[in-house]
Structures are given as structure tokens and as C-alpha cells.
Design a protein around this motif. Structure first.
Motif, PDB file in Angstrom:
ATOM      1  N   VAL A  29      93.499  39.501  16.281  1.00  0.00           N
ATOM      2  CA  VAL A  29      94.494  39.870  17.222  1.00  0.00           C
ATOM      3  C   VAL A  29      94.711  38.963  18.347  1.00  0.00           C
ATOM      4  CG1 VAL A  29      95.185  41.745  19.030  1.00  0.00           C
ATOM      5  CG2 VAL A  29      94.148  42.352  16.855  1.00  0.00           C
ATOM      6  N   ALA A  30      93.471  38.360  18.906  1.00  0.00           N
ATOM      7  CA  ALA A  30      93.558  37.407  19.981  1.00  0.00           C
ATOM      8  C   ALA A  30      94.307  36.150  19.333  1.00  0.00           C
ATOM      9  CB  ALA A  30      92.083  36.992  20.378  1.00  0.00           C
ATOM     10  N   ASP A  31      94.209  35.701  18.142  1.00  0.00           N
ATOM     11  CA  ASP A  31      94.615  34.638  17.495  1.00  0.00           C
ATOM     12  C   ASP A  31      96.185  34.739  17.655  1.00  0.00           C
ATOM     13  OD1 ASP A  31      94.382  32.057  16.238  1.00  0.00           O
ATOM     14  OD2 ASP A  31      95.172  33.188  14.529  1.00  0.00           O
ATOM     15  N   ALA A  32      96.619  35.805  17.111  1.00  0.00           N
ATOM     16  CA  ALA A  32      98.097  36.370  17.106  1.00  0.00           C
ATOM     17  C   ALA A  32      98.699  36.295  18.468  1.00  0.00           C
ATOM     18  CB  ALA A  32      98.527  37.353  16.432  1.00  0.00           C
ATOM     19  N   VAL A  33      98.084  36.861  19.570  1.00  0.00           N
ATOM     20  CA  VAL A  33      98.495  36.683  20.901  1.00  0.00           C
ATOM     21  C   VAL A  33      98.457  35.458  21.336  1.00  0.00           C
ATOM     22  CG1 VAL A  33      97.803  37.534  23.354  1.00  0.00           C
ATOM     23  CG2 VAL A  33      97.534  39.053  21.318  1.00  0.00           C
ATOM     24  N   VAL A  34      97.768  34.671  21.074  1.00  0.00           N
ATOM     25  CA  VAL A  34      97.811  33.174  21.604  1.00  0.00           C
ATOM     26  C   VAL A  34      99.140  32.478  21.105  1.00  0.00           C
ATOM     27  CG1 VAL A  34      96.857  30.753  21.446  1.00  0.00           C
ATOM     28  CG2 VAL A  34      95.322  32.858  21.796  1.00  0.00           C
ATOM     29  N   ARG A  35      99.467  32.634  19.901  1.00  0.00           N
ATOM     30  CA  ARG A  35     100.815  32.262  19.314  1.00  0.00           C
ATOM     31  C   ARG A  35     101.878  32.942  19.835  1.00  0.00           C
ATOM     32  NH1 ARG A  35      97.729  32.187  14.441  1.00  0.00           N
ATOM     33  NH2 ARG A  35      98.415  34.321  14.109  1.00  0.00           N
ATOM     34  N   GLY A  71     106.355  30.548  26.777  1.00  0.00           N
ATOM     35  CA  GLY A  71     106.026  29.641  27.761  1.00  0.00           C
ATOM     36  C   GLY A  71     104.778  29.450  28.389  1.00  0.00           C
ATOM     37  N   GLY A  72     103.789  30.556  27.947  1.00  0.00           N
ATOM     38  CA  GLY A  72     102.696  30.863  28.594  1.00  0.00           C
ATOM     39  C   GLY A  72     101.335  29.838  27.862  1.00  0.00           C
ATOM     40  N   ARG A  73     100.281  30.140  28.479  1.00  0.00           N
ATOM     41  CA  ARG A  73      99.123  29.660  27.467  1.00  0.00           C
ATOM     42  C   ARG A  73      98.146  30.610  27.414  1.00  0.00           C
ATOM     43  NH1 ARG A  73      94.791  26.430  28.692  1.00  0.00           N
ATOM     44  NH2 ARG A  73      95.285  26.266  30.867  1.00  0.00           N
ATOM     45  N   ALA A  74      97.424  31.007  26.262  1.00  0.00           N
ATOM     46  CA  ALA A  74      96.322  31.952  26.364  1.00  0.00           C
ATOM     47  C   ALA A  74      95.095  31.244  25.875  1.00  0.00           C
ATOM     48  CB  ALA A  74      96.575  33.120  25.142  1.00  0.00           C
ATOM     49  N   THR A  75      93.970  31.685  26.322  1.00  0.00           N
ATOM     50  CA  THR A  75      92.726  31.266  26.112  1.00  0.00           C
ATOM     51  C   THR A  75      91.764  32.378  25.634  1.00  0.00           C
ATOM     52  OG1 THR A  75      91.718  31.524  28.386  1.00  0.00           O
ATOM     53  CG2 THR A  75      92.723  29.484  27.947  1.00  0.00           C
ATOM     54  N   VAL A  76      90.880  31.935  24.664  1.00  0.00           N
ATOM     55  CA  VAL A  76      90.106  33.198  24.007  1.00  0.00           C
ATOM     56  C   VAL A  76      88.697  32.796  24.236  1.00  0.00           C
ATOM     57  CG1 VAL A  76      89.348  34.353  21.807  1.00  0.00           C
ATOM     58  CG2 VAL A  76      91.811  33.483  22.393  1.00  0.00           C
ATOM     59  N   LEU A 103     106.695  33.732  30.588  1.00  0.00           N
ATOM     60  CA  LEU A 103     105.408  33.607  31.082  1.00  0.00           C
ATOM     61  C   LEU A 103     105.227  32.091  31.527  1.00  0.00           C
ATOM     62  CD1 LEU A 103     103.327  35.936  28.338  1.00  0.00           C
ATOM     63  CD2 LEU A 103     104.122  36.423  30.720  1.00  0.00           C
ATOM     64  N   ALA A 104     106.073  31.447  31.711  1.00  0.00           N
ATOM     65  CA  ALA A 104     106.047  29.953  31.990  1.00  0.00           C
ATOM     66  C   ALA A 104     105.089  29.591  33.005  1.00  0.00           C
ATOM     67  CB  ALA A 104     107.389  29.285  32.209  1.00  0.00           C
ATOM     68  N   GLY A 105     104.177  28.911  32.779  1.00  0.00           N
ATOM     69  CA  GLY A 105     103.112  28.059  33.656  1.00  0.00           C
ATOM     70  C   GLY A 105     102.016  29.402  33.964  1.00  0.00           C
ATOM     71  N   GLN A 106     102.093  30.310  33.167  1.00  0.00           N
ATOM     72  CA  GLN A 106     100.922  31.299  33.204  1.00  0.00           C
ATOM     73  C   GLN A 106      99.760  31.118  32.480  1.00  0.00           C
ATOM     74  OE1 GLN A 106     101.962  35.571  33.456  1.00  0.00           O
ATOM     75  NE2 GLN A 106     103.943  35.147  34.426  1.00  0.00           N
ATOM     76  N   VAL A 107      98.644  31.603  32.806  1.00  0.00           N
ATOM     77  CA  VAL A 107      97.494  31.243  31.769  1.00  0.00           C
ATOM     78  C   VAL A 107      96.966  32.646  31.518  1.00  0.00           C
ATOM     79  CG1 VAL A 107      95.224  30.204  31.243  1.00  0.00           C
ATOM     80  CG2 VAL A 107      96.957  29.079  32.601  1.00  0.00           C
ATOM     81  N   VAL A 108      96.765  33.038  30.320  1.00  0.00           N
ATOM     82  CA  VAL A 108      96.257  34.673  29.903  1.00  0.00           C
ATOM     83  C   VAL A 108      95.015  34.452  29.283  1.00  0.00           C
ATOM     84  CG1 VAL A 108      96.844  36.374  28.408  1.00  0.00           C
ATOM     85  CG2 VAL A 108      98.670  35.326  29.333  1.00  0.00           C
ATOM     86  N   ALA A 109      94.008  34.941  29.944  1.00  0.00           N
ATOM     87  CA  ALA A 109      92.533  34.645  29.434  1.00  0.00           C
ATOM     88  C   ALA A 109      92.190  35.946  28.619  1.00  0.00           C
ATOM     89  CB  ALA A 109      91.770  34.583  30.789  1.00  0.00           C
ATOM     90  N   LEU A 110      91.947  35.769  27.703  1.00  0.00           N
ATOM     91  CA  LEU A 110      91.528  36.765  26.667  1.00  0.00           C
ATOM     92  C   LEU A 110      89.985  36.709  26.488  1.00  0.00           C
ATOM     93  CD1 LEU A 110      94.296  36.320  24.013  1.00  0.00           C
ATOM     94  CD2 LEU A 110      94.375  38.009  25.884  1.00  0.00           C
ATOM     95  N   ARG A 111      89.402  37.945  26.654  1.00  0.00           N
ATOM     96  CA  ARG A 111      88.166  38.225  26.529  1.00  0.00           C
ATOM     97  C   ARG A 111      87.805  39.147  25.437  1.00  0.00           C
ATOM     98  NH1 ARG A 111      84.773  35.424  30.068  1.00  0.00           N
ATOM     99  NH2 ARG A 111      82.810  36.966  29.410  1.00  0.00           N
TER     100      ARG A 111
END
Length: 460
Positions: free
Chosen positions: A137-143, A149-154, A119-127
Motif C-alpha cells: 500500500v505504501a509503495d502505491a501511495v508513493v506513486r 506534485g507531492g513527494r512521499a517517503t516510507v 500536493l505540489a511542494g508537500q512531503v508526505v511521510a509514511l510510517r
């Protein structure tokens, strides 16, 4: 060649087939490599041909035959055989030990084993909604997304794209670790159980098995240091003992010989004064009560014991002692029957205090020289760890990591009694290699628990 390297080799073969125009498919991100199933052969097997058959518009067997020569010509691979509908069974060169390579890779990467760039360079937006399970669950998904290689936002609010079934009640009374596990272990569509079962230290509790397995591995490392050796990847089987040894008893110690060797002559006399006949000693070493009343004492009272068959004399504590030897003409007693404990009784382990048998894993075997079946059972989940992290990050499913940790724990626990020397056995290269494999499993367990926000204890 490790399973991860073999997976890359399979993808390279697919890529070369595409470049040569024999396959018209999109090269997948990962090729799953596992141990061969029923009817298979070799060291590893992959179903990549079945996976690519539909996109390629060709039968799986044809796809397998296209890939087979490209794999067989790779350094480290001895042979490739196609079985079933199109499984590729891969045999590695003798010097390409997959266990040693995998253990070295895990030791080199440490807690980062399984991290990748899917997932390098990808931003995963969690709502997510304002609900405790969704937040956890969202907190674990971020880690987990971060491991690839990705980045998740909540964020909170509609439209929601991460809504697991809510917890039926507040999990806080379970404590931080058990509460995290109770909310993350079930699949998102399953309702979590907020019960005290998550706190019970029994094998029926998956969280306990995972944390117990990690604590046992750490205990083995400490005990090995006290014995003067450390972990070192290498062959896991010990060389044959050149000296003859007595058969091992069921408790793992050397049993005394049950009978003198043929032609050795009669056993030496003991120092007991035999001027007067003495009754045989009981099994606990005490003299039994006299078998007959003293002279002049009158007839003994009648008892209800049936004397139609001769019985051994009773010991002082009123129990029948075990016979001191087999009767003339009887078959010898098998060595393994000596001191054999009851199958449900507590038994001493070579790596810790006395613990009861675990029916889930079966009776703990004596650490023999060849734990190969247990090693193979552990090798697959360890090698599969990178794929599990990638799938969990892609599908936003930390429950996959939790269930994978249970698989690793259940695979490593039966191997742990084989790690340390037993009795007068000296530490060998095989012990160092087994310790390295156990520590590799401990690294995977600790890393997975950390991603779930759960503590991996050193003692439990």
C-alpha cells in the motif's frame, strides 16, 4: 468544454462571488461535475451550492442563485437551471461537445491524464509496520502522491500512520499482478482475500474485467489499422443510410427479404425438375425421407405419433424442418426472429472471436447508429479520473483507484461492439470517433494499473 474545464469554470464563479462580497467562504480545491441525476436537466450538474451552504451561512438555493448568473455568462455555457435543493444544471453550447473535448484532452496528456498539483511542494511521510500489505500500500501511495506534485517517503517504526488490515497469508503464490490487486483493491479496514478467485478469467473477477477491457481496446486499435483507419475524436453518431436496406438479423447481418414486395408478382421458378411432385426440402437443404412406402411394400407400421393434427414431414436426420413460409392468412414473421440465437449461446462479435454473452452487461446489441446512452455512462468515470487521483493521494487510499478502474472497465465494455464496422459497413467518422473514445478509456485503465504496480496486457 471538457468536464475538467467546466469544474474550473465553476470554481471561477465561486471565486468571483467571493471577490464581490456575496459569498464569505474558502474557495474549495475542486468542484465535482457529473451528469444530471433524476429530476435534473442539461449536460452536467454540480452540487457546489450544497457544499458551500453551511460555510456561507446561507440556504443552498440562495448560494445557487448567486452562482447561476456567473456561470450562465461564461463562454461555452448556454443555460444554467437550479433544481431540487440547489443543484446547478449546466447546458453547454452545441459546438462545445464535452465528449470530443475530453477525448482530445486524454489523448494529449496520455498516461499523465489526471495528474495535477494538489500536493505540489508537500512531503508526505509514511510510517508503516513490517508487514507485506502495508509495504504494498505504501509503495502505491508513493506513486499516486507523485501524480499530484507531492513527494512521499516510507519509514518503518512507531508511531505508525499507515496500517491496513494485514493479509491472512502470503499472497506470493497468486503471482505479482494478482497479489498486488488482492492487497490494494479492498479498503484499508477490510481484510484482503488471498484466494485463487483473483486468477479466474471470469467476469466475476474485477481484476480480469479491468485487464480484459484494456486488452480488448488494444485489439480494436490493431483491427482498425488492418481495416485502414485510425482514431480521431469527433461526433459519435453516424449519418442516416440513404439507401434502403434489409432489416438486420439478430446476428448483425442483413437478412434476406422474407416475402416479395406487394405487387411484385409470383416468385420465379427454380431450376428443379417439377415433372414429378417432390417433397419439400428440409431446412438444411436435404431431401427428407419419402412420406409414403413404395408401391407393394404393404401397410406402414403403426406409430405412437398423434396424427390428429397435420405435422410437417420429417427431415433425413429425423428432425422436423422449420416451415418454409407462413400459412395463408398468417401474420408475417418479424425480421428480427430470423436466425435469432439463443440468448445464452455463443455469438460472433465484430471485433474478435466468438465469445459467450456476459450476463453482467446483458446481450451485446447490434452496433446501431446512436450509442449515446453508453457514451454518457462512460463519460462520467473518465471525467472523474482526475478527482479520484487527487482523493487517493490526499487520503492515502490506492483502493479508490482500483475501484475506479472497475467502474471504467464496466462502462467501456458494452461500448466496444459499436466501434468497428460490421459486415459490409464502411469505416466512417463515427467509427473513428468511437475508437478514439475507447482508446481514451484504455489510456485511463493502463495508467491506473501502472500506479497500482500491475501490468496492463496487450493480449489476454
Amino acid at each position: 468544454m471538457t468536464p475538467v474545464e467546466l469544474s474550473r469554470t465553476v470554481l471561477s464563479a465561486v471565486r468571483r462571488a467571493v471577490d464581490d462580497g456575496e459569498l464569505s467562504v474558502t474557495v474549495p480545491e475542486r468542484a465535482v461535475v457529473t451528469e444530471p441525476g433524476p429530476g435534473g436537466c442539461g449536460d452536467f450538474a454540480t452540487s457546489i451550492a450544497l457544499q458551500l451552504a453551511r460555510p456561507a451561512g446561507q440556504p443552498p438555493l440562495r448560494v445557487a442563485e448567486i452562482l447561476r448568473p456567473r456561470l450562465a455568462g461564461t463562454a461555452g455555457i448556454r443555460d444554467v437551471v437550479v433544481t431540487g435543493p440547489g443543484f446547478l444544471n449546466i447546458s453547454l453550447d452545441a459546438q462545445a461537445d464535452p465528449v470530443t473535448g475530453l477525448v482530445r484532452e486524454i489523448r494529449r496528456q496520455g498516461a499523465r491524464y489526471g495528474h495535477g498539483d494538489a500536493l505540489a511542494g508537500q512531503v508526505v511521510a509514511l510510517r508503516v509496520p513490517y508487514e507485506v500489505r502495508a509495504e504494498v500500500v505504501a509503495d502505491a501511495v508513493v506513486r499516486i502522491v507523485g501524480t499530484q506534485g507531492g513527494r512521499a517517503t516510507v519509514e518503518h517504526g512507531e508511531p505508525v500512520n499507515l496500517r491496513p488490515v494485514p493479509a491472512p497469508e502470503d499472497p506470493a503464490p497468486l503471482g505479482p499482478d494478482a497479489a498486488q490487486w488482492a492487497l490494494l483493491h479492498p479498503a484499508p479496514h477490510d481484510r484482503p482475500r488471498i484466494t485463487a478467485d483473483h486468477l479466474v478469467q471470469r467476469e466475476g473477477n474485477p481484476l480480469f474485467r479491468v485487464r480484459y477491457a484494456h486488452a480488448r481496446v488494444r485489439s480494436l486499435s490493431r483491427n482498425a489499422a488492418r481495416l485502414g483507419f485510425t482514431a480521431e475524436p469527433g461526433p459519435l453518431t453516424a449519418a442516416a443510410d440513404p439507401e434502403p436496406r434489409f432489416p438486420l438479423a439478430a446476428n448483425g447481418t442483413e437478412a434476406a427479404p422474407l416475402a416479395p414486395p406487394v405487387g411484385a408478382g409470383p416468385a420465379p421458378l427454380t431450376t428443379v425438375d417439377n415433372s414429378e411432385p417432390r417433397p419439400p426440402l428440409a431446412a438444411n437443404g436435404t431431401e427428407p425421407a419419402p412420406l409414403a412406402p413404395p408401391v407393394g411394400a404393404g401397410p406402414a407400421p403403426l406409430t405412437t405419433v398423434d396424427n390428429s393434427e397435420p405435422r410437417p414431414p420429417l427431415a433425413a436426420n429425423g428432425t422436423e424442418p422449420a416451415p418454409l413460409g407462413p400459412s395463408v392468412g398468417a401474420k408475417p414473421i418479424p425480421p428480427t426472429a430470423v436466425n435469432a440465437p439463443h440468448h445464452n449461446a455463443p455469438h460472433p462479435t465484430p471485433n474478435g472471436p466468438t465469445t459467450p454473452h456476459h450476463p453482467h452487461h446483458g446481450p451485446t446489441p447490434h452496433p446501431g447508429p446512436d450509442p449515446t446512452p453508453l457514451v454518457r455512462a462512460l463519460l462520467t468515470p473518465l471525467a472523474d479520473h482526475p478527482r479520484i487521483l487527487t482523493a487517493a493521494a490526499t487520503h492515502r487510499a490506492p483502493d479508490r483507484v482500483a475501484r475506479h478502474l472497475v467502474t471504467v472497465a464496466d462502462a467501456v465494455l458494452p461500448l466496444l461492439p459499436f466501434v468497428l464496422p460490421v459486415g459490409e459497413e464502411k469505416p466512417s467518422a463515427a467509427h473513428r470517433a468511437r475508437l478514439a473514445l475507447a482508446e481514451a478509456a484504455g489510456t485511463v485503465l493502463a495508467g491506473g494499473l501502472s500506479l497500482l504496480g500491475i501490468d496492463a496486457p496487450e493480449h489476454l
